[in-house]
Scaffold this active site. Sequence first.
Site, PDB file in Angstrom:
ATOM      1  N   THR A  90       0.925  -1.139  -0.100  1.00 56.64           N
ATOM      2  CA  THR A  90      -0.214   0.045  -0.235  1.00 56.64           C
ATOM      3  C   THR A  90       0.850   1.341   0.079  1.00 56.64           C
ATOM      4  O   THR A  90       1.523   1.531   1.037  1.00 56.64           O
ATOM      5  CB  THR A  90      -0.809  -0.055   1.229  1.00 56.64           C
ATOM      6  OG1 THR A  90      -1.428  -1.206   1.379  1.00 56.64           O
ATOM      7  CG2 THR A  90      -1.849   1.103   1.043  1.00 56.64           C
ATOM      8  N   LYS A 137      -7.551   1.285  -3.121  1.00 57.46           N
ATOM      9  CA  LYS A 137      -7.227   0.683  -1.891  1.00 57.46           C
ATOM     10  C   LYS A 137      -6.898   1.937  -0.714  1.00 57.46           C
ATOM     11  O   LYS A 137      -7.394   1.410   0.401  1.00 57.46           O
ATOM     12  CB  LYS A 137      -5.854   0.113  -2.226  1.00 57.46           C
ATOM     13  CG  LYS A 137      -4.910  -0.487  -0.867  1.00 57.46           C
ATOM     14  CD  LYS A 137      -5.578  -1.629  -0.033  1.00 57.46           C
ATOM     15  CE  LYS A 137      -4.776  -1.390   1.149  1.00 57.46           C
ATOM     16  NZ  LYS A 137      -4.821  -2.839   1.858  1.00 57.46           N
ATOM     17  N   LYS A 187       0.257   5.551   8.346  1.00 55.34           N
ATOM     18  CA  LYS A 187       0.756   5.826   7.001  1.00 55.34           C
ATOM     19  C   LYS A 187      -0.286   5.822   5.922  1.00 55.34           C
ATOM     20  O   LYS A 187      -0.354   6.555   4.802  1.00 55.34           O
ATOM     21  CB  LYS A 187       1.851   4.731   6.779  1.00 55.34           C
ATOM     22  CG  LYS A 187       2.232   4.745   5.439  1.00 55.34           C
ATOM     23  CD  LYS A 187       2.344   3.362   4.490  1.00 55.34           C
ATOM     24  CE  LYS A 187       1.570   2.187   4.758  1.00 55.34           C
ATOM     25  NZ  LYS A 187       1.432   1.227   3.705  1.00 55.34           N
TER      26      LYS A 187
HETATM   27  P1  NAP Z   1       5.502  -6.076   7.862  1.00 51.33           P
HETATM   28  O1  NAP Z   1       5.122  -7.117   8.413  1.00 51.33           O
HETATM   29  O2  NAP Z   1       6.083  -4.813   8.387  1.00 51.33           O
HETATM   30  O3  NAP Z   1       6.567  -6.246   6.571  1.00 51.33           O
HETATM   31  C1  NAP Z   1       7.246  -5.115   5.906  1.00 51.33           C
HETATM   32  C2  NAP Z   1       8.314  -5.864   4.847  1.00 51.33           C
HETATM   33  O4  NAP Z   1       8.858  -4.545   4.211  1.00 51.33           O
HETATM   34  C3  NAP Z   1       9.486  -6.516   5.350  1.00 51.33           C
HETATM   35  O5  NAP Z   1       9.767  -7.688   4.448  1.00 51.33           O
HETATM   36  C4  NAP Z   1      10.661  -5.582   5.495  1.00 51.33           C
HETATM   37  O6  NAP Z   1      11.662  -6.062   5.725  1.00 51.33           O
HETATM   38  C5  NAP Z   1      10.030  -5.011   4.246  1.00 51.33           C
HETATM   39  N1  NAP Z   1      11.137  -3.407   4.314  1.00 51.33           N
HETATM   40  C6  NAP Z   1      10.682  -2.408   5.128  1.00 51.33           C
HETATM   41  N2  NAP Z   1      11.437  -1.437   4.762  1.00 51.33           N
HETATM   42  C7  NAP Z   1      12.362  -1.880   3.950  1.00 51.33           C
HETATM   43  C8  NAP Z   1      13.414  -1.310   3.179  1.00 51.33           C
HETATM   44  N3  NAP Z   1      14.047  -0.166   3.070  1.00 51.33           N
HETATM   45  N4  NAP Z   1      14.058  -2.243   2.136  1.00 51.33           N
HETATM   46  C9  NAP Z   1      13.648  -3.399   1.800  1.00 51.33           C
HETATM   47  N5  NAP Z   1      12.947  -3.948   2.679  1.00 51.33           N
HETATM   48  C10 NAP Z   1      12.056  -3.057   3.489  1.00 51.33           C
HETATM   49  O7  NAP Z   1       4.195  -5.212   6.918  1.00 51.33           O
HETATM   50  P2  NAP Z   1       2.874  -6.108   6.255  1.00 51.33           P
HETATM   51  O8  NAP Z   1       1.810  -6.292   7.244  1.00 51.33           O
HETATM   52  O9  NAP Z   1       3.459  -7.359   5.673  1.00 51.33           O
HETATM   53  O10 NAP Z   1       2.679  -5.138   5.196  1.00 51.33           O
HETATM   54  C11 NAP Z   1       3.035  -4.878   3.960  1.00 51.33           C
HETATM   55  C12 NAP Z   1       2.543  -3.836   3.296  1.00 51.33           C
HETATM   56  O11 NAP Z   1       1.156  -4.156   2.922  1.00 51.33           O
HETATM   57  C13 NAP Z   1       2.177  -2.530   3.580  1.00 51.33           C
HETATM   58  O12 NAP Z   1       2.156  -1.774   2.381  1.00 51.33           O
HETATM   59  C14 NAP Z   1       0.844  -2.580   4.267  1.00 51.33           C
HETATM   60  O13 NAP Z   1       0.397  -1.446   4.329  1.00 51.33           O
HETATM   61  C15 NAP Z   1       0.295  -3.504   3.256  1.00 51.33           C
HETATM   62  N6  NAP Z   1      -0.888  -4.134   3.888  1.00 51.33           N
HETATM   63  C16 NAP Z   1      -0.791  -4.783   5.166  1.00 51.33           C
HETATM   64  C17 NAP Z   1      -2.081  -5.238   5.420  1.00 51.33           C
HETATM   65  C18 NAP Z   1      -1.941  -5.964   7.130  1.00 51.33           C
HETATM   66  O14 NAP Z   1      -3.011  -6.102   7.645  1.00 51.33           O
HETATM   67  N7  NAP Z   1      -0.932  -6.078   7.711  1.00 51.33           N
HETATM   68  C19 NAP Z   1      -3.146  -5.716   4.915  1.00 51.33           C
HETATM   69  C20 NAP Z   1      -3.219  -5.312   3.549  1.00 51.33           C
HETATM   70  C21 NAP Z   1      -2.027  -4.439   2.942  1.00 51.33           C
HETATM   71  P3  NAP Z   1      12.561  -6.653   6.999  1.00 51.33           P
HETATM   72  O15 NAP Z   1      11.963  -7.982   7.373  1.00 51.33           O
HETATM   73  O16 NAP Z   1      13.845  -6.922   6.643  1.00 51.33           O
HETATM   74  O17 NAP Z   1      12.085  -5.516   7.903  1.00 51.33           O
END
Ligand code: NAP
Length: 280
Positions: free
Chosen positions: A93, A169, A238
């Site tokens: 997102t 979204k 965010k």
């Molecule tokens: P998350 O668990 O915090 O995972 C974030 C990912 O991004 C990890 O793989 C992290 O790597 C990577 N990352 C962060 N900063 C980085 C950088 N500078 N360079 C390379 N990799 C980086 O988040 P998530 O819940 O999976 O969400 C991921 C996306 O989906 C977000 O945009 C969120 O808004 C969206 N989303 C989330 C949900 C939900 O319910 N959680 C639902 C729909 C959509 P590391 O492991 O190395 O930190």
Amino acid sequence: MDIAFIGLGQMGSGMARNLLAAGHRLTVWNRDPAKAEPLAALGATVAADIASAARVGAVITMLANDTAVEAVAFGESGLLAAGPGLLHVSSSTVSVDLTDRLAEAHAAAGQRFVSAQVLGRPDVATAGALAVIAAGAADDLDAAQPVFDAIGAGTQRIGDRPVMAAAAKIALNAGIPAIMQMLTEQFRIGAAHGIAPAAMTELLLATDYGNRLIRSYGPIIAEKRFEPAGFPMRLGRKDVDLALAAANGADVPLTELIARRMDAIIAADGGARDWSALGQ
Ligand code: NAP
């Protein structure tokens, strides 16, 4: 299909597992390599770097925010440096501005780019039941459809420009905290007269309010189950910023109110709890 997956966080790890389960040949890369190990145990190939992942030809990114996606796409040896032909499916997102910049840059590099936004929390990602909102050129969406089928319960094609999926979204996500705030206030009014939040949730589900968001967030807020966070307040904040920017100056007072409430909670507790802590 040969697919590379970049970003094995809470959402990405479940999505990647479902691609493997659907029989795709999967290559994975994550900044913290430890998160790739469970996927390797299931048969995924671990790429040494982003450039190696990009050589697979079709890459899904599921990363935290604009900064992360910029680093992976525009960084030295990032996706844009991988040469023509690459198909990038962006599921993070991120802002409408970044999505437009990615579309332009991929086209200039002779690459293909679609936005495939997903709705659903990590448990839904693990179950392979995400709702997918996709936008991009029809041929590119057709090429990516096997990915959507593996990660989701259904795909809505919302338009031919990737930014349309990003905007859709962002608009949908802006409504979730508004619903959580509504639930919180309904619970307070009920509780002031002896109605337990759980009973109020049942009532909502039995009437015209009944929908999946109430079913998901009603019990969480009623029981104040804000940890572990499926979607931390910091990430939710965010998305509210993304919505304020995507409104292009249109009047969105409810979204502004939610932003102020989230800021107060993040200032008090750091924002690591679930965004449903709006109902604290
Ligand atoms: P998350 O668990 O915090 O995972 C974030 C990912 O991004 C990890 O793989 C992290 O790597 C990577 N990352 C962060 N900063 C980085 C950088 N500078 N360079 C390379 N990799 C980086 O988040 P998530 O819940 O999976 O969400 C991921 C996306 O989906 C977000 O945009 C969120 O808004 C969206 N989303 C989330 C949900 C939900 O319910 N959680 C639902 C729909 C959509 P590391 O492991 O190395 O930190």
